[in-house]
Motif scaffolding. Structure first.
Motif, PDB file in Angstrom:
ATOM      1  N   LEU A  95      22.969 115.377  87.426  1.00  0.00           N
ATOM      2  CA  LEU A  95      22.999 115.616  86.115  1.00  0.00           C
ATOM      3  C   LEU A  95      22.051 114.833  85.092  1.00  0.00           C
ATOM      4  O   LEU A  95      22.392 114.573  84.150  1.00  0.00           O
ATOM      5  N   THR A  96      20.919 114.356  85.714  1.00  0.00           N
ATOM      6  CA  THR A  96      19.934 113.657  84.785  1.00  0.00           C
ATOM      7  C   THR A  96      19.503 114.227  83.370  1.00  0.00           C
ATOM      8  O   THR A  96      19.487 115.378  83.610  1.00  0.00           O
ATOM      9  N   VAL A  97      19.516 113.590  82.495  1.00  0.00           N
ATOM     10  CA  VAL A  97      19.349 114.198  81.326  1.00  0.00           C
ATOM     11  C   VAL A  97      19.874 115.444  80.834  1.00  0.00           C
ATOM     12  O   VAL A  97      19.597 116.540  80.697  1.00  0.00           O
ATOM     13  N   ASN A  98      21.404 115.366  80.678  1.00  0.00           N
ATOM     14  CA  ASN A  98      22.431 116.226  80.258  1.00  0.00           C
ATOM     15  C   ASN A  98      23.273 115.654  79.143  1.00  0.00           C
ATOM     16  O   ASN A  98      22.829 114.490  78.566  1.00  0.00           O
ATOM     17  N   PHE A  99      24.166 116.573  78.703  1.00  0.00           N
ATOM     18  CA  PHE A  99      24.901 115.944  77.459  1.00  0.00           C
ATOM     19  C   PHE A  99      26.419 115.715  78.107  1.00  0.00           C
ATOM     20  O   PHE A  99      27.374 115.951  77.421  1.00  0.00           O
ATOM     21  N   VAL A 100      26.579 115.053  79.247  1.00  0.00           N
ATOM     22  CA  VAL A 100      27.879 114.864  79.642  1.00  0.00           C
ATOM     23  C   VAL A 100      28.431 113.911  78.732  1.00  0.00           C
ATOM     24  O   VAL A 100      28.145 112.557  78.973  1.00  0.00           O
ATOM     25  N   GLY A 101      29.539 114.120  77.935  1.00  0.00           N
ATOM     26  CA  GLY A 101      30.198 113.480  77.087  1.00  0.00           C
ATOM     27  C   GLY A 101      31.763 112.736  77.607  1.00  0.00           C
ATOM     28  O   GLY A 101      32.138 111.853  77.136  1.00  0.00           O
ATOM     29  N   GLU A 102      32.198 113.922  78.278  1.00  0.00           N
ATOM     30  CA  GLU A 102      33.619 113.430  78.597  1.00  0.00           C
ATOM     31  C   GLU A 102      33.466 112.752  80.122  1.00  0.00           C
ATOM     32  O   GLU A 102      33.351 113.505  81.093  1.00  0.00           O
ATOM     33  N   LEU A 103      33.604 111.467  80.156  1.00  0.00           N
ATOM     34  CA  LEU A 103      33.522 110.685  81.392  1.00  0.00           C
ATOM     35  C   LEU A 103      34.742 110.848  82.348  1.00  0.00           C
ATOM     36  O   LEU A 103      34.686 110.834  83.719  1.00  0.00           O
ATOM     37  N   THR A 104      35.642 111.353  81.613  1.00  0.00           N
ATOM     38  CA  THR A 104      37.181 111.467  82.741  1.00  0.00           C
ATOM     39  C   THR A 104      36.698 112.752  83.605  1.00  0.00           C
ATOM     40  O   THR A 104      37.431 112.871  84.449  1.00  0.00           O
ATOM     41  N   SER A 105      35.820 113.467  83.423  1.00  0.00           N
ATOM     42  CA  SER A 105      35.492 114.469  84.152  1.00  0.00           C
ATOM     43  C   SER A 105      35.063 114.412  85.595  1.00  0.00           C
ATOM     44  O   SER A 105      35.091 114.823  86.219  1.00  0.00           O
ATOM     45  N   VAL A 106      34.520 113.092  85.547  1.00  0.00           N
ATOM     46  CA  VAL A 106      33.950 112.531  86.735  1.00  0.00           C
ATOM     47  C   VAL A 106      35.155 112.365  87.853  1.00  0.00           C
ATOM     48  O   VAL A 106      35.146 112.299  89.044  1.00  0.00           O
ATOM     49  N   GLU A 107      36.310 112.241  87.302  1.00  0.00           N
ATOM     50  CA  GLU A 107      37.457 112.040  88.137  1.00  0.00           C
ATOM     51  C   GLU A 107      37.587 113.437  89.142  1.00  0.00           C
ATOM     52  O   GLU A 107      38.157 113.254  90.237  1.00  0.00           O
ATOM     53  N   SER A 108      37.100 114.601  88.664  1.00  0.00           N
ATOM     54  CA  SER A 108      37.190 115.712  89.509  1.00  0.00           C
ATOM     55  C   SER A 108      36.488 115.527  90.751  1.00  0.00           C
ATOM     56  O   SER A 108      36.903 116.286  91.648  1.00  0.00           O
ATOM     57  N   LEU A 109      35.560 114.500  90.682  1.00  0.00           N
ATOM     58  CA  LEU A 109      34.618 114.488  92.117  1.00  0.00           C
ATOM     59  C   LEU A 109      35.542 113.644  93.031  1.00  0.00           C
ATOM     60  O   LEU A 109      35.173 113.865  94.192  1.00  0.00           O
TER      61      LEU A 109
END
Length: 118
Positions: A95-109
């Protein structure tokens, strides 16, 4: 709005004799695609999916791609990591150079057994 079409996928599958149902890898980069759709129906055997440099704002319609190991969404407009729960074989997500702002979404991985690299 540029959409993924069956014709687009067939043209990119020349190495697989234009057969999309057994396609394991496809590159749809730099096509100005705005929505991730249909690949989960047409290409159920996908292992590698290159979608860099498009306009995709959301990860969607990949849950049925059980064999997907790598997805490259670099240089898109993704804001949240989501809808990957069904990707049981996913090992790497770019996801290089995207706009991921909600880091809690990493938990889904964390629920993906094979996942190794973000």
């Amino acid at each position: 709005m540029v959409r993924i079409t069956e014709d687009m996928v067939r043209k990119r599958s020349e190495h697989n004799e234009m057969q999309i149902s057994t396609l394991e890898e496809i590159s749809l980069h730099q096509q100005d695609i705005e929505r991730l759709e249909y690949l989960d129906k047409w290409c159920r055997d996908l292992k590698i999916l290159y979608l860099q440099s498009n306009l995709i704002p959301k990860i969607e319609n990949v849950g049925r791609l059980k064999k997907l190991e790598y997805i490259n969404l670099a240089l898109n407009n993704v804001e949240k990591i989501e809808n990957l729960e069904g990707c049981e074989s996913l090992k790497k997500l770019d996801l290089t150079v995207n706009f991921v702002g909600e880091l809690t979404s990493v938990e889904s991985l964390k629920g993906l057994y094979n996942f190794r690299e973000l």
